[in-house]
Write a protein that holds these residues in place. Structure first.
Motif, PDB file in Angstrom:
ATOM      1  N   VAL A  47      -2.193   5.473   2.812  1.00 29.17           N
ATOM      2  CA  VAL A  47      -2.525   4.101   2.735  1.00 29.17           C
ATOM      3  C   VAL A  47      -4.108   3.694   3.098  1.00 29.17           C
ATOM      4  O   VAL A  47      -4.795   4.512   3.379  1.00 29.17           O
ATOM      5  CB  VAL A  47      -1.798   3.103   3.935  1.00 29.17           C
ATOM      6  CG1 VAL A  47      -0.353   3.108   3.268  1.00 29.17           C
ATOM      7  CG2 VAL A  47      -1.923   3.776   5.334  1.00 29.17           C
ATOM      8  N   GLY A  48      -4.487   2.716   2.761  1.00 24.20           N
ATOM      9  CA  GLY A  48      -6.005   2.432   2.972  1.00 24.20           C
ATOM     10  C   GLY A  48      -6.104   1.653   4.393  1.00 24.20           C
ATOM     11  O   GLY A  48      -5.244   1.423   4.968  1.00 24.20           O
ATOM     12  N   GLU A  49      -7.471   1.412   4.531  1.00 28.41           N
ATOM     13  CA  GLU A  49      -7.698   0.468   5.978  1.00 28.41           C
ATOM     14  C   GLU A  49      -7.006  -0.839   5.994  1.00 28.41           C
ATOM     15  O   GLU A  49      -6.936  -1.317   6.960  1.00 28.41           O
ATOM     16  CB  GLU A  49      -9.291   0.675   6.087  1.00 28.41           C
ATOM     17  CG  GLU A  49      -9.745   1.919   6.530  1.00 28.41           C
ATOM     18  CD  GLU A  49     -11.180   1.981   6.235  1.00 28.41           C
ATOM     19  OE1 GLU A  49     -11.728   1.516   5.244  1.00 28.41           O
ATOM     20  OE2 GLU A  49     -11.783   2.801   7.260  1.00 28.41           O
ATOM     21  N   ASP A  50      -6.685  -1.377   4.898  1.00 27.34           N
ATOM     22  CA  ASP A  50      -6.200  -2.588   4.787  1.00 27.34           C
ATOM     23  C   ASP A  50      -4.678  -2.727   5.126  1.00 27.34           C
ATOM     24  O   ASP A  50      -4.234  -3.755   4.823  1.00 27.34           O
ATOM     25  CB  ASP A  50      -6.558  -3.477   3.315  1.00 27.34           C
ATOM     26  CG  ASP A  50      -5.857  -2.394   2.318  1.00 27.34           C
ATOM     27  OD1 ASP A  50      -5.498  -1.438   2.355  1.00 27.34           O
ATOM     28  OD2 ASP A  50      -5.684  -3.062   1.006  1.00 27.34           O
ATOM     29  N   PHE A  51      -4.089  -1.611   5.205  1.00 28.89           N
ATOM     30  CA  PHE A  51      -2.654  -1.586   5.280  1.00 28.89           C
ATOM     31  C   PHE A  51      -2.251  -2.207   6.549  1.00 28.89           C
ATOM     32  O   PHE A  51      -2.562  -1.923   7.764  1.00 28.89           O
ATOM     33  CB  PHE A  51      -2.188   0.020   5.307  1.00 28.89           C
ATOM     34  CG  PHE A  51      -0.685   0.004   5.324  1.00 28.89           C
ATOM     35  CD1 PHE A  51      -0.091  -0.224   4.058  1.00 28.89           C
ATOM     36  CD2 PHE A  51       0.193   0.513   6.514  1.00 28.89           C
ATOM     37  CE1 PHE A  51       1.264   0.071   3.850  1.00 28.89           C
ATOM     38  CE2 PHE A  51       1.549   0.736   6.021  1.00 28.89           C
ATOM     39  CZ  PHE A  51       2.022   0.527   4.828  1.00 28.89           C
ATOM     40  N   PRO A  52      -1.565  -3.289   6.552  1.00 33.11           N
ATOM     41  CA  PRO A  52      -1.176  -4.020   7.710  1.00 33.11           C
ATOM     42  C   PRO A  52      -0.605  -3.266   8.667  1.00 33.11           C
ATOM     43  O   PRO A  52       0.401  -2.614   8.523  1.00 33.11           O
ATOM     44  CB  PRO A  52      -0.199  -5.222   7.047  1.00 33.11           C
ATOM     45  CG  PRO A  52      -0.500  -5.207   5.713  1.00 33.11           C
ATOM     46  CD  PRO A  52      -0.769  -3.785   5.146  1.00 33.11           C
ATOM     47  N   LYS A  63      -8.829   0.931  -0.292  1.00 35.23           N
ATOM     48  CA  LYS A  63      -7.623  -0.083  -0.230  1.00 35.23           C
ATOM     49  C   LYS A  63      -6.317   0.942  -0.562  1.00 35.23           C
ATOM     50  O   LYS A  63      -6.264   1.600  -1.395  1.00 35.23           O
ATOM     51  CB  LYS A  63      -8.016  -1.055  -1.384  1.00 35.23           C
ATOM     52  CG  LYS A  63      -9.207  -1.840  -1.043  1.00 35.23           C
ATOM     53  CD  LYS A  63      -9.143  -3.154  -1.813  1.00 35.23           C
ATOM     54  CE  LYS A  63     -10.118  -4.262  -1.166  1.00 35.23           C
ATOM     55  NZ  LYS A  63      -9.543  -5.513  -1.520  1.00 35.23           N
ATOM     56  N   THR A  64      -5.213   0.188   0.094  1.00 34.57           N
ATOM     57  CA  THR A  64      -3.681   0.496  -0.394  1.00 34.57           C
ATOM     58  C   THR A  64      -3.446   0.451  -1.759  1.00 34.57           C
ATOM     59  O   THR A  64      -4.053  -0.660  -2.162  1.00 34.57           O
ATOM     60  CB  THR A  64      -2.869  -0.358   0.796  1.00 34.57           C
ATOM     61  OG1 THR A  64      -3.230   0.048   2.248  1.00 34.57           O
ATOM     62  CG2 THR A  64      -1.604   0.480   0.506  1.00 34.57           C
ATOM     63  N   PHE A  65      -2.685   1.315  -2.415  1.00 37.84           N
ATOM     64  CA  PHE A  65      -2.227   1.291  -3.677  1.00 37.84           C
ATOM     65  C   PHE A  65      -1.567  -0.101  -3.648  1.00 37.84           C
ATOM     66  O   PHE A  65      -0.821  -0.522  -2.920  1.00 37.84           O
ATOM     67  CB  PHE A  65      -1.486   2.123  -3.785  1.00 37.84           C
ATOM     68  CG  PHE A  65      -0.591   2.246  -5.114  1.00 37.84           C
ATOM     69  CD1 PHE A  65      -0.950   1.968  -6.390  1.00 37.84           C
ATOM     70  CD2 PHE A  65       0.749   2.386  -5.350  1.00 37.84           C
ATOM     71  CE1 PHE A  65      -0.459   2.069  -7.327  1.00 37.84           C
ATOM     72  CE2 PHE A  65       1.612   2.241  -6.536  1.00 37.84           C
ATOM     73  CZ  PHE A  65       0.850   2.273  -7.614  1.00 37.84           C
ATOM     74  N   HIS A  66      -1.951  -0.872  -4.986  1.00 38.68           N
ATOM     75  CA  HIS A  66      -1.442  -2.262  -4.900  1.00 38.68           C
ATOM     76  C   HIS A  66      -0.710  -2.252  -6.350  1.00 38.68           C
ATOM     77  O   HIS A  66      -1.472  -2.207  -7.235  1.00 38.68           O
ATOM     78  CB  HIS A  66      -2.514  -3.381  -4.649  1.00 38.68           C
ATOM     79  CG  HIS A  66      -2.046  -4.524  -4.936  1.00 38.68           C
ATOM     80  ND1 HIS A  66      -2.889  -5.578  -5.438  1.00 38.68           N
ATOM     81  CD2 HIS A  66      -0.846  -5.329  -4.653  1.00 38.68           C
ATOM     82  CE1 HIS A  66      -2.204  -6.907  -5.527  1.00 38.68           C
ATOM     83  NE2 HIS A  66      -0.940  -6.757  -5.052  1.00 38.68           N
ATOM     84  N   TRP A  67       0.555  -2.779  -6.152  1.00 40.44           N
ATOM     85  CA  TRP A  67       1.208  -2.770  -7.752  1.00 40.44           C
ATOM     86  C   TRP A  67       1.614  -4.504  -7.617  1.00 40.44           C
ATOM     87  O   TRP A  67       2.175  -5.025  -6.684  1.00 40.44           O
ATOM     88  CB  TRP A  67       2.389  -2.011  -7.590  1.00 40.44           C
ATOM     89  CG  TRP A  67       3.258  -2.334  -9.006  1.00 40.44           C
ATOM     90  CD1 TRP A  67       3.058  -1.831 -10.157  1.00 40.44           C
ATOM     91  CD2 TRP A  67       4.472  -3.097  -9.134  1.00 40.44           C
ATOM     92  NE1 TRP A  67       4.126  -2.216 -11.077  1.00 40.44           N
ATOM     93  CE2 TRP A  67       4.976  -2.973 -10.259  1.00 40.44           C
ATOM     94  CE3 TRP A  67       5.199  -3.777  -8.175  1.00 40.44           C
ATOM     95  CZ2 TRP A  67       5.869  -3.710 -10.971  1.00 40.44           C
ATOM     96  CZ3 TRP A  67       6.305  -4.419  -8.635  1.00 40.44           C
ATOM     97  CH2 TRP A  67       6.804  -4.413  -9.867  1.00 40.44           C
ATOM     98  N   GLU A  89      -3.503  -1.212  -8.885  1.00 40.80           N
ATOM     99  CA  GLU A  89      -4.921  -0.770  -8.529  1.00 40.80           C
ATOM    100  C   GLU A  89      -4.718   0.432  -7.511  1.00 40.80           C
ATOM    101  O   GLU A  89      -3.820   0.280  -6.354  1.00 40.80           O
ATOM    102  CB  GLU A  89      -5.388  -1.972  -7.485  1.00 40.80           C
ATOM    103  CG  GLU A  89      -5.895  -3.157  -8.083  1.00 40.80           C
ATOM    104  CD  GLU A  89      -5.900  -4.360  -7.351  1.00 40.80           C
ATOM    105  OE1 GLU A  89      -6.886  -5.176  -7.536  1.00 40.80           O
ATOM    106  OE2 GLU A  89      -5.067  -4.642  -6.341  1.00 40.80           O
ATOM    107  N   LEU A  90      -4.906   1.716  -7.857  1.00 38.10           N
ATOM    108  CA  LEU A  90      -4.753   2.806  -7.360  1.00 38.10           C
ATOM    109  C   LEU A  90      -5.253   2.868  -5.891  1.00 38.10           C
ATOM    110  O   LEU A  90      -4.660   3.397  -5.044  1.00 38.10           O
ATOM    111  CB  LEU A  90      -5.186   3.876  -8.134  1.00 38.10           C
ATOM    112  CG  LEU A  90      -4.148   4.333  -9.386  1.00 38.10           C
ATOM    113  CD1 LEU A  90      -4.892   5.537 -10.024  1.00 38.10           C
ATOM    114  CD2 LEU A  90      -2.662   4.681  -9.072  1.00 38.10           C
ATOM    115  N   GLY A  91      -6.386   2.467  -5.703  1.00 35.56           N
ATOM    116  CA  GLY A  91      -6.959   2.417  -4.459  1.00 35.56           C
ATOM    117  C   GLY A  91      -6.987   3.996  -3.874  1.00 35.56           C
ATOM    118  O   GLY A  91      -7.351   4.922  -4.736  1.00 35.56           O
TER     119      GLY A  91
END
Lengths: 299, 299
Positions: free
Chosen positions: B48-53, B76-80, B97-99
């Motif tokens: 996960v990215g640093e934005d992962f809640p 950024k975390t992968f976003h679908w 967004e693969l991130g």
């Protein structure tokens, strides 16, 4: 007990990507009657023209189907022609010649009016109603239908539904009739239209029963090869009604197993053109597939 | 025994005709891990990215999911993002967004390398292979996939298939992979690619197992209302692997029942957006639905 079956008696010309088969024995009543005949005596109500081949009458007789209610009228037998796509799921009608069906008005012999089980196989709902009105006191009445009647005879169908114990239709018809995507919501609406037993057919995905004692998820017998699915739905409901009429005990005690038998007969139907495979099946082969289906679903 | 699960860990933005839900916890590994956690300890491998809640990490922990294999990388975390049509069957991807997934290269902690059960949930087959190569001697390895990999990474997938015990895919993917319309012919071809156990998922129509001991037709638990089917397939295979890892006896003795449990967990998944419903389910509620499914299929 015997099953009275009314429906279409037809000649089917069926085209698939690999073969063409002209003027096979077909029609909802033919498929349903042969299917039911494995389990119970069948009284067929229908109409054919003078062109109806004798060998098809012989085929009915081979299955001990009572033909006292089969009228032979001057004119041509109902002829349907259809074509299947490669995946066997989509079909289109090429031709429909009503022939003697245009003036068909079934009057039941008195020997037919006291049948305990009545199957109103696919045919115009007004004809289904007309036959039902001549019955004395049937124990269990089921009807099948098709999208055509939803399109051109919905008021007749809605009137008929009030008098049915069981209504059988496929998933797209259930959606068309109720405007519900969800099967349970569709079933609920159809129950409100009359029948206590509603069965939604889902082709190779099996069928679902909604009944006073709850739901039943009935599997389809899986096939390696589908030759021609024409009549599979009719075979399913015919086999089910034949089994029900043969079983001891009430409807609720037997309807699930009856659907399993219907499912198995329908699987044989798909393995040949028209009724070619079904009419060669033995009761023993049916029993083997029922057992195999048990093995396929046990856990 | 514990289940190691690798796959995508994502934020899903899901649109349906009635609602829009941004940045839900999603991804194949998230759904599969939560599903498996009801039965067995789970070790999650993902990124996960640093934005992962943080609340999503807390959700994993609530399910006692071992996060030692979850990397947190800069980015950024992968976003679908996807949208469903009214009937909930068709969906289209709006955005991917693969991130941090673009550079993901999972290296397993030594504590993870001896897991007995390995689920390679949907992710690029090269990553699935990379994780599998780090495992010592797993007892049972299953993989899921998606149409994307059939389109852009087929050679990788074919290579992976040789190393699998079980391969899980949906019916349209089975058709795409084998060019067979008939399910049995498709299954036969897939077995030849490697796996001894092949499971074809058919959504609300259930699933079919082809295994050394024969076929099994697994029903889907029928739902009154589908809120969001995203992750249902991952929940199915996750629940199945979790149950298998928890059960005494061999694979053949348990895999049918394991599929039933997977099917039930998947049904809960569909009743809420993302993981909202699944994460609130109790083991007792799962048990109740398993019993109900037995009642729905008994005859």
């Amino acid at each position: 007990m015997s099953v009275l079956i009314v429906g279409s008696t037809a000649l089917d010309s069926i085209k698939t990507p690999t073969r063409e088969n002209p003027r096979l024995l077909g029609g909802s009543a033919s498929h349903a009657s042969v299917a039911a005949s494995f389990f119970s005596p069948v009284k067929l109500v229908g109409v054919v023209g003078e062109d109806f081949p004798r060998r098809y009458l012989a085929l009915y007789k081979k299955h001990k189907i009572d033909l006292a209610g089969l009228q032979v009228l001057p004119g041509k037998t109902f002829h349907w022609s259809g074509e299947y796509e490669a995946n066997m799921n989509n079909r289109r009608t090429l031709l429909t010649e009503l022939g003697v069906f245009e003036t068909f008005n079934p009057t039941l012999p008195s020997t037919h009016q006291d049948a305990a089980f009545v199957l109103l196989a696919n045919i115009a709902p007004s004809l289904q109603q007309h036959v039902l009105e001549q019955m004395k006191r049937p124990k269990f009445v089921a009807a099948d239908t098709m999208d055509l009647w939803l399109n051109i005879a919905l008021p007749d169908l809605l009137k008929l539904l009030k008098h049915l114990d069981a209504f059988v239709l496929n998933d797209s018809e259930a959606h068309q009739l109720t405007q519900e995507d969800n099967m349970f919501l569709a079933l609920k609406k159809i129950h409100k239209m009359g029948p206590n037993y509603v069965i939604i057919k889902k082709g190779s995905h099996g069928s679902v029963l909604s009944a006073p004692q709850g739901f039943f998820l009935c599997p389809a017998y899986p096939l390696n090869r589908v030759v021609d699915p024409t009549g599979a739905g009719d075979s399913f409901v015919g086999g089910m009604m034949g089994y029900l009429a043969s079983a001891k005990g009430g409807i609720d005690a037997n309807i699930r197993r009856a659907m399993i038998y219907g499912s198995v007969v329908a699987s044989f139907c798909c393995e040949g053109f028209g009724l070619q495979r079904t009419t060669k099946v033995t009761r023993k082969q049916i029993q083997q597939r029922v057992k195999e289906l048990e093995r396929l679903t046990r856990y």
